[in-house]
Motif scaffolding. Structure first.
Motif, mmCIF file in Angstrom:
data_model
loop_
_atom_site.group_PDB
_atom_site.id
_atom_site.type_symbol
_atom_site.label_atom_id
_atom_site.label_comp_id
_atom_site.label_asym_id
_atom_site.label_seq_id
_atom_site.Cartn_x
_atom_site.Cartn_y
_atom_site.Cartn_z
ATOM 1 N N GLN A 5 9.514 -4.737 -26.249
ATOM 2 C CA GLN A 5 9.559 -3.425 -26.810
ATOM 3 C C GLN A 5 10.405 -2.682 -26.981
ATOM 4 O OE1 GLN A 5 6.266 -2.100 -23.681
ATOM 5 N NE2 GLN A 5 4.333 -2.787 -24.955
ATOM 6 N N LYS A 19 7.604 -8.562 -22.153
ATOM 7 C CA LYS A 19 7.226 -7.868 -23.077
ATOM 8 C C LYS A 19 7.690 -6.571 -23.285
ATOM 9 C CE LYS A 19 2.834 -4.864 -23.439
ATOM 10 N NZ LYS A 19 1.117 -5.414 -22.635
ATOM 11 N N MET A 64 1.115 0.692 -25.773
ATOM 12 C CA MET A 64 0.567 1.123 -25.397
ATOM 13 C C MET A 64 -0.164 1.490 -24.624
ATOM 14 S SD MET A 64 4.469 1.291 -25.469
ATOM 15 C CE MET A 64 4.069 2.952 -24.089
ATOM 16 N N TYR A 72 -11.945 -5.828 -13.072
ATOM 17 C CA TYR A 72 -10.961 -5.340 -12.530
ATOM 18 C C TYR A 72 -10.785 -4.255 -12.357
ATOM 19 C CZ TYR A 72 -5.886 -4.100 -13.753
ATOM 20 O OH TYR A 72 -4.632 -3.137 -13.587
ATOM 21 N N ASP A 84 -2.238 4.908 -17.162
ATOM 22 C CA ASP A 84 -1.885 3.901 -18.282
ATOM 23 C C ASP A 84 -2.810 2.940 -18.617
ATOM 24 O OD1 ASP A 84 1.122 2.702 -16.950
ATOM 25 O OD2 ASP A 84 -1.134 2.707 -16.719
ATOM 26 N N ASP A 85 -3.807 2.515 -17.905
ATOM 27 C CA ASP A 85 -4.904 2.009 -17.724
ATOM 28 C C ASP A 85 -6.204 2.305 -17.614
ATOM 29 O OD1 ASP A 85 -4.479 -1.082 -15.813
ATOM 30 O OD2 ASP A 85 -3.645 1.251 -15.330
ATOM 31 N N PHE A 130 -2.052 -5.741 -7.456
ATOM 32 C CA PHE A 130 -3.628 -6.555 -7.164
ATOM 33 C C PHE A 130 -3.095 -7.484 -7.038
ATOM 34 C CE2 PHE A 130 -8.164 -7.365 -8.222
ATOM 35 C CZ PHE A 130 -7.490 -8.404 -9.533
ATOM 36 N N TRP A 155 -12.526 -2.359 -10.041
ATOM 37 C CA TRP A 155 -11.081 -2.373 -8.819
ATOM 38 C C TRP A 155 -9.435 -1.228 -9.027
ATOM 39 C CZ3 TRP A 155 -5.850 -3.020 -8.959
ATOM 40 C CH2 TRP A 155 -5.363 -3.073 -7.670
ATOM 41 N N LYS A 156 -9.441 -1.259 -10.794
ATOM 42 C CA LYS A 156 -8.103 -0.817 -10.021
ATOM 43 C C LYS A 156 -8.692 1.285 -9.956
ATOM 44 C CE LYS A 156 -5.474 1.453 -13.529
ATOM 45 N NZ LYS A 156 -5.214 2.722 -13.423
ATOM 46 N N ILE A 216 -5.581 10.579 -1.232
ATOM 47 C CA ILE A 216 -4.114 10.019 -0.342
ATOM 48 C C ILE A 216 -3.118 11.082 -0.125
ATOM 49 C CG2 ILE A 216 -5.655 8.529 1.029
ATOM 50 C CD1 ILE A 216 -3.667 6.727 1.017
ATOM 51 N N ARG A 217 -2.930 10.530 -1.637
ATOM 52 C CA ARG A 217 -1.457 11.206 -1.708
ATOM 53 C C ARG A 217 -1.310 12.887 -1.660
ATOM 54 N NH1 ARG A 217 -1.477 7.259 -7.363
ATOM 55 N NH2 ARG A 217 -0.562 5.535 -6.968
ATOM 56 N N PHE A 230 1.335 -1.276 -0.180
ATOM 57 C CA PHE A 230 0.040 -0.167 0.114
ATOM 58 C C PHE A 230 0.582 1.589 -0.278
ATOM 59 C CE2 PHE A 230 -3.962 2.345 0.792
ATOM 60 C CZ PHE A 230 -3.831 3.311 1.201
ATOM 61 N N LYS A 263 3.080 0.510 -9.339
ATOM 62 C CA LYS A 263 1.872 1.072 -9.801
ATOM 63 C C LYS A 263 0.458 0.169 -9.459
ATOM 64 C CE LYS A 263 2.955 2.722 -14.298
ATOM 65 N NZ LYS A 263 2.007 3.965 -13.871
ATOM 66 N N GLU A 264 -0.546 0.621 -9.459
ATOM 67 C CA GLU A 264 -1.228 -0.175 -8.938
ATOM 68 C C GLU A 264 -2.096 -1.416 -9.680
ATOM 69 O OE1 GLU A 264 -1.591 3.322 -9.717
ATOM 70 O OE2 GLU A 264 -2.456 4.099 -8.618
ATOM 71 N N LYS A 265 -2.124 -1.088 -10.671
ATOM 72 C CA LYS A 265 -2.027 -2.498 -11.263
ATOM 73 C C LYS A 265 -1.420 -4.462 -10.971
ATOM 74 C CE LYS A 265 -0.146 -1.627 -15.683
ATOM 75 N NZ LYS A 265 0.098 -1.302 -17.243
ATOM 76 N N GLU A 302 -10.648 7.555 -13.640
ATOM 77 C CA GLU A 302 -9.515 8.225 -12.379
ATOM 78 C C GLU A 302 -9.254 9.523 -13.177
ATOM 79 O OE1 GLU A 302 -6.131 4.645 -12.637
ATOM 80 O OE2 GLU A 302 -5.203 6.728 -11.473
ATOM 81 N N PHE A 339 -9.160 1.831 -6.473
ATOM 82 C CA PHE A 339 -8.142 1.684 -5.718
ATOM 83 C C PHE A 339 -7.537 3.327 -6.058
ATOM 84 C CE2 PHE A 339 -5.283 0.165 -2.987
ATOM 85 C CZ PHE A 339 -3.415 0.739 -4.152
ATOM 86 N N ALA A 340 -6.781 3.168 -7.712
ATOM 87 C CA ALA A 340 -6.147 4.700 -7.871
ATOM 88 C C ALA A 340 -7.126 6.104 -7.569
ATOM 89 C CB ALA A 340 -6.101 4.160 -9.246
ATOM 90 N N VAL A 380 2.499 2.133 -3.305
ATOM 91 C CA VAL A 380 1.623 2.247 -4.226
ATOM 92 C C VAL A 380 1.586 3.583 -4.103
ATOM 93 C CG1 VAL A 380 -0.422 2.022 -4.951
ATOM 94 C CG2 VAL A 380 0.775 -0.203 -4.258
ATOM 95 N N ARG A 381 1.774 3.852 -2.715
ATOM 96 C CA ARG A 381 1.115 5.714 -2.546
ATOM 97 C C ARG A 381 1.915 6.534 -2.201
ATOM 98 N NH1 ARG A 381 2.138 9.567 0.950
ATOM 99 N NH2 ARG A 381 3.555 8.402 2.190
ATOM 100 N N PHE A 420 -8.667 6.024 -5.394
ATOM 101 C CA PHE A 420 -8.134 6.659 -3.664
ATOM 102 C C PHE A 420 -6.761 7.526 -3.256
ATOM 103 C CE2 PHE A 420 -8.828 5.857 1.232
ATOM 104 C CZ PHE A 420 -7.999 5.205 1.031
ATOM 105 N N MET A 421 -6.570 6.001 -3.776
ATOM 106 C CA MET A 421 -4.159 7.237 -3.379
ATOM 107 C C MET A 421 -4.303 7.977 -4.327
ATOM 108 S SD MET A 421 -2.557 4.689 -2.973
ATOM 109 C CE MET A 421 -2.834 2.992 -1.472
#
Lengths: 136, 248
Positions: free
Chosen positions: A105, A101, B77, B232, B190-191, A45, B235-236, B246-247, A31, A40-42, B196, B239-240, A34-35, B242-243
């Protein structure tokens, strides 16, 4: 008397306490990383899924016992390590895929950059030749 | 006027750049670009760029044949990087407003006027085109059930994090003023970026509004979002977002 009860509790639930602290520490660490944008968040998981799964199995003893019985494990807390091992393997395979990957790239980028530089040099050479011809 | 030629802009004109992110959209791109070329917005120079996200089909060639400026990424990408690349391109060319129009044909270029009119007449930094604001039923026809359900859940997430009520937070059809576009050029996920980025913008003081628009179903091909992706996605983004909070 109360202290004795507590000591008794801690001694008889040592593995659960250690497991819980370890899971919470893992999730807390991920956590925080990530903060800080270090992960990265992904990519967090799977780590959270690992931590939550182990926490659930630690807190729900009967789930752990059922799992151990299914896997043929005599001592249920050992099943926790099996589950941890499983998740670590999944995470490592995932990172192998990500790295592969990225490698592909990186190679493509390096080639494209090299070809662009060659094209630019050719273009500059042709321009210089044209200028020289015009001057002559 | 809609053009891709270098032109000197009259002082009272503003410049609108349309960013068209495209991945394997050779079958849908011609219609989208033709509609963009037919656009005419009062006192505005309309420019567009197709960002080819490492397509393996003839997307780039089709775009070039239609007179588009094409920026090709070396490999696929994802939508986040494609859109951000388009924004960087637009800002380098002094765009005053930047709008995203997807290459799958769902976004109707003629609806751009509604977004443009709203952003110019209000104090909004970003205006999102919502297919659900007027009629949920009409909007449902342009999307899939997993996406619609995910969108509802994400709408609640946006509300909990920012207090804003958005009926279509996953809509990619959105216009940004220059200030917001500059922020996006440096801060874009990026995804699964659509929701977000709205939360991030609002958390950084930008004003985001919605306006009803019409959209179409995708003409060719299929959406890559299925049930697994939707779970997903929720969730992503949750979570992102929320992050991000708090950042700060």
């Amino acid at each position: 008397m109360k202290n004795l009860v507590w000591v008794d509790f801690l001694q008889s639930h040592r593995i659960e306490i250690v497991s819980l602290v370890a899971c919470l520490t893992l999730m807390g660490l991920v956590f925080e990383l990530v903060r800080r944008n270090a992960i990265k968040e992904k990519y967090s998981f799977l780590w959270f899924l690992t931590g939550l799964s182990l926490t659930a199995l630690t807190l729900k003893r009967d789930w752990l016992t059922s799992l151990a019985a299914t896997l043929g494990v005599y001592y249920p807390p050992t099943a926790l390590f099996l589950v941890l091992g499983f998740f670590v393997i999944v995470i490592l395979i995932h990172y192998s895929m990500v790295l592969s990957k990225l490698l592909t790239q990186n190679q493509k980028l390096a080639q494209r950059l090299a070809l662009l530089e060659a094209k630019l040099e050719d273009s500059n050479d042709m321009k210089q030749e044209d200028d020289a011809e015009k001057a002559a | 006027m809609s053009t891709n030629a270098r032109q000197v802009l009259p002082a009272e004109f503003s410049k609108l750049t349309i960013v068209v992110p495209a991945f394997n959209e050779e079958r849908n791109l011609a219609r989208v670009v033709s509609e963009i070329k037919a656009l005419s917005v009062n006192r505005t120079m309309v420019d567009w760029v197709v960002v080819d996200d490492g397509s393996r089909d003839q997307t780039r060639r089709v775009a070039q044949a239609l007179g588009s400026k094409v920026v090709s990424l070396a490999f696929n990408m994802g939508i986040g990087v494609s859109v951000q690349t388009g924004f960087k391109y637009a800002l380098e060319r002094k765009a005053d407003y930047v709008i995203q129009v997807d290459a799958d044909g769902q976004h109707i270029p003629s609806e751009i006027e509604k977004l443009f009119s709203e952003i110019r007449s209000s104090n909004a930094d970003v205006v999102v085109g919502s297919r659900f604001q007027k009629s949920a039923a009409a909007g449902l026809q342009t999307t899939t059930v997993p996406r619609w359900l995910g969108g509802r859940l994400l709408g609640w997430t946006v509300f909990l994090l920012t207090g804003a009520r958005l009926s279509d937070p996953t809509s990619g059809f959105r216009i940004f003023n220059r200030k917001a576009a500059e922020f996006i050029a440096n801060h874009y996920p990026d995804d699964y970026p659509e929701v977000e980025v709205l939360v991030t913008l609002m958390q950084n003081g930008f004003i985001v509004k919605e306006t009803p628009v019409q959209m179409r179903s995708r003409a060719h091909g299929h959406s890559s979002i299925n049930w697994v992706h939707s779970i997903y996605y929720v969730w992503k983004v949750t979570f992102a977002s929320f992050m991000h909070r708090i950042r700060r």
